[in-house]
Each structure stands twice: as structure tokens, then as C-alpha cells.
Scaffold this active site. Structure first.
Site, PDB file in Angstrom:
ATOM      1  N   VAL A 177      97.737  72.579   8.770  1.00 42.72           N
ATOM      2  CA  VAL A 177      97.918  72.844  10.191  1.00 42.72           C
ATOM      3  C   VAL A 177      97.063  74.039  10.595  1.00 42.72           C
ATOM      4  CG1 VAL A 177      99.920  74.358   9.855  1.00 42.72           C
ATOM      5  CG2 VAL A 177      99.667  73.122  12.006  1.00 42.72           C
ATOM      6  N   CYS A 178      96.589  74.025  11.837  1.00 41.90           N
ATOM      7  CA  CYS A 178      95.807  75.135  12.394  1.00 41.90           C
ATOM      8  C   CYS A 178      95.884  75.046  13.919  1.00 41.90           C
ATOM      9  CB  CYS A 178      94.362  75.101  11.902  1.00 41.90           C
ATOM     10  SG  CYS A 178      93.503  73.571  12.295  1.00 41.90           S
ATOM     11  N   THR A 179      95.185  75.922  14.614  1.00 42.83           N
ATOM     12  CA  THR A 179      95.345  76.028  16.071  1.00 42.83           C
ATOM     13  C   THR A 179      94.919  74.766  16.815  1.00 42.83           C
ATOM     14  OG1 THR A 179      94.904  78.393  15.876  1.00 42.83           O
ATOM     15  CG2 THR A 179      94.842  77.448  18.084  1.00 42.83           C
ATOM     16  N   CYS A 184      91.947  73.055   9.790  1.00 43.02           N
ATOM     17  CA  CYS A 184      92.701  72.179   8.886  1.00 43.02           C
ATOM     18  C   CYS A 184      91.875  70.953   8.506  1.00 43.02           C
ATOM     19  CB  CYS A 184      94.058  71.803   9.454  1.00 43.02           C
ATOM     20  SG  CYS A 184      94.206  71.623  11.221  1.00 43.02           S
ATOM     21  N   ILE A 206      97.960  72.722  16.492  1.00 40.14           N
ATOM     22  CA  ILE A 206      99.222  73.211  17.050  1.00 40.14           C
ATOM     23  C   ILE A 206      99.271  73.030  18.565  1.00 40.14           C
ATOM     24  CG2 ILE A 206     100.648  75.270  17.384  1.00 40.14           C
ATOM     25  CD1 ILE A 206      99.288  76.278  14.698  1.00 40.14           C
TER      26      ILE A 206
END
Length: 247
Positions: A177-179, A184, A206
Site C-alpha cells: 500500500v502507498c499514497t 507500491c 490510499i
């Protein structure tokens, strides 16, 4: 009534032979359309976040796609009352997101997407581990309940963390997961390249997850750090103003 400012984020891993040649063309159309923000160009693709009217940010994106010819582009649009960027910058980089690992071909070799609507169910399976690939100061602001924090200061430290934690990852389904999706996605390419098969990542990151799900199951805790003048957003994507976000 004033028109809302559109904030468009887009990236694609696509081979660009001469990325430097695109800089003047993108600066020209961006400035003509009163668009602000940053576009990074590299041989591995492009990564940009820019703001302006909805029509104009999409015109800049269309030009970017026309110049680079990607098979697919990850695009996200949010809205703000003000420009979150001061001016337009187009920069040439070695990587569009710096990991310092040679030989990765993310366009052809990466993990599977998990749609935001399916994310909660997927990450609550017993054989799944969630890794937050962002930097520690981002994770401090907010993350998923079950996520592992690698405690990295920069993304360049992530490959070393993977090497040091192979026993933790062994035999697991690995969910990244990442922004906004880019870190990711590149992380899954790294893991696939060293032999991990069941590697997944949250499509759109996210921000897309919060928009699509409204955090209905409360698996996300805190706010989401963003790299513009908003500094962070809540789970309904409203800007956060707190003194501890001023870095």
C-alpha cells in the site's frame, strides 16, 4: 461561484526513449493552460501531480499521453478551493520514483491489483500481510490497522528492508500500500524479481481507497500525508491543518 481547482495525479510505467525532449513541449502547454505542479520524466515512465481547471489539467494529461504512448495510466482527480502548487515544473529523473534498483521492468513485471472495494476483505485474510511502503513520517500520520511499517526514511531504503525480512514474507500473500499507487506498484516489481509470487497492491493507493470506500470498515486509522500544500487529508479527503504537519 468560483470554480473548484482540479488536482490531477497521474503515473505510468512506460518506456520513454528520450524523455528530455518532452520537457519544452509539456512546459509550453502547461503554462498556456495556467496549470501548476510537477511532472517527472524518466526512461521508465512519468509521474505527475498538477492543478488547474478540470478542462486544462485534462488537456495537459492528454498531451502527456500523446507524447509517451502508455498502455494504461493511473489517474486520480481531487478538488480544492486553492492551487496546492506554486508553479509548473517538468523535471528529468533517473527514476520516476527513486528505489535505486537497476533492471526492474515495472511495465511488464509487477504484482496484481486489488480494487479498493475488495481491499478490506483481502487484507483481513490470515495468510495476507500488509506492508506500508511509504516513509515513516507518512505512516505516523495514518495507516491501515494491520500494516507493517518498514520504518524507512526514504523509498531507497525499502529494498534493504525486504532483504532483511525475508523470513517475515516467506509463504505469505504480500499486499502493498502507498499514497497513490506508484511506490507500491514498483515494490511489487522488486518482490517479483527476487522470487515472490503472490504479490498484490492497492489500485489507486490510499487516496482512491478513501474516496471509493469512505473507510466504512474503519481499517484505515488517522490521516493520509500528501506531498502538496494540503500536507494531509482526512478519510473524507478534506485537508488537515495541524502544526505537526509543517515539515
Amino acid at each position: 461561484m468560483n470554480e473548484k481547482i482540479a488536482i490531477l495525479s497521474a503515473y505510468s510505467f512506460v518506456n520513454i526513449e528520450e524523455p528530455a525532449n518532452l520537457i519544452p513541449k509539456l512546459l509550453l502547454i502547461g503554462k498556456r493552460k495556467y496549470v501548476r505542479g510537477t511532472i517527472l520524466l524518466a526512461n521508465e515512465g512519468f509521474n505527475g501531480s498538477f492543478s488547474g481547471s478540470y478542462e486544462n489539467v485534462n488537456l495537459v494529461l492528454e498531451e502527456l499521453i500523446k507524447l509517451t504512448g502508455p498502455k494504461d495510466v493511473n489517474v486520480k482527480i481531487n478538488y480544492s478551493d486553492v492551487h496546492p502548487f506554486q508553479k509548473l515544473k517538468v523535471r528529468l529523473k533517473k527514476e520516476i520514483v527513486a528505489m535505486n534498483v537497476d533492471g526492474l521492468n515495472v511495465d511488464l513485471f509487477k504484482g496484481e491489483y486489488i480494487e479498493p472495494k475488495d481491499w478490506d476483505e483481502f487484507i483481513t485474510q490470515q495468510d495476507v500481510i500488509v506492508i506500508d511502503t511509504r516513509n515513516d513520517y507518512e505512516v505516523e500520520v495514518g495507516t491501515f490497522k494491520s500494516a507493517i511499517n518498514p520504518n524507512t526514511k526514504t523509498f531507497k531504503q525499502f529494498p534493504a528492508w525486504v532483504q532483511q525480512n525475508q523470513e517475515l514474507l516467506k509463504g505469505k500473500k504480500i499486499a502493498m500500500v502507498c499514497t497513490g499507487g506508484i511506490r507500491c506498484e514498483k515494490s511489487t516489481s522488486l518482490l517479483k524479481s527476487i522470487g515472490y509470487d503472490e504479490v498484490y497492491h492497492l489500485k489507486g493507493g490510499i487516496l482512491q481507497y478513501l474516496e471509493d470506500t469512505q473507510n466504512k470498515n474503519n481499517l484505515w486509522q488517522g490521516e493520509c500525508f500528501v506531498f502538496d500544500d494540503r500536507r494531509a487529508v482526512t478519510d473524507d479527503l478534506s485537508p488537515v491543518e495541524r502544526h505537526w504537519l509543517q515539515r
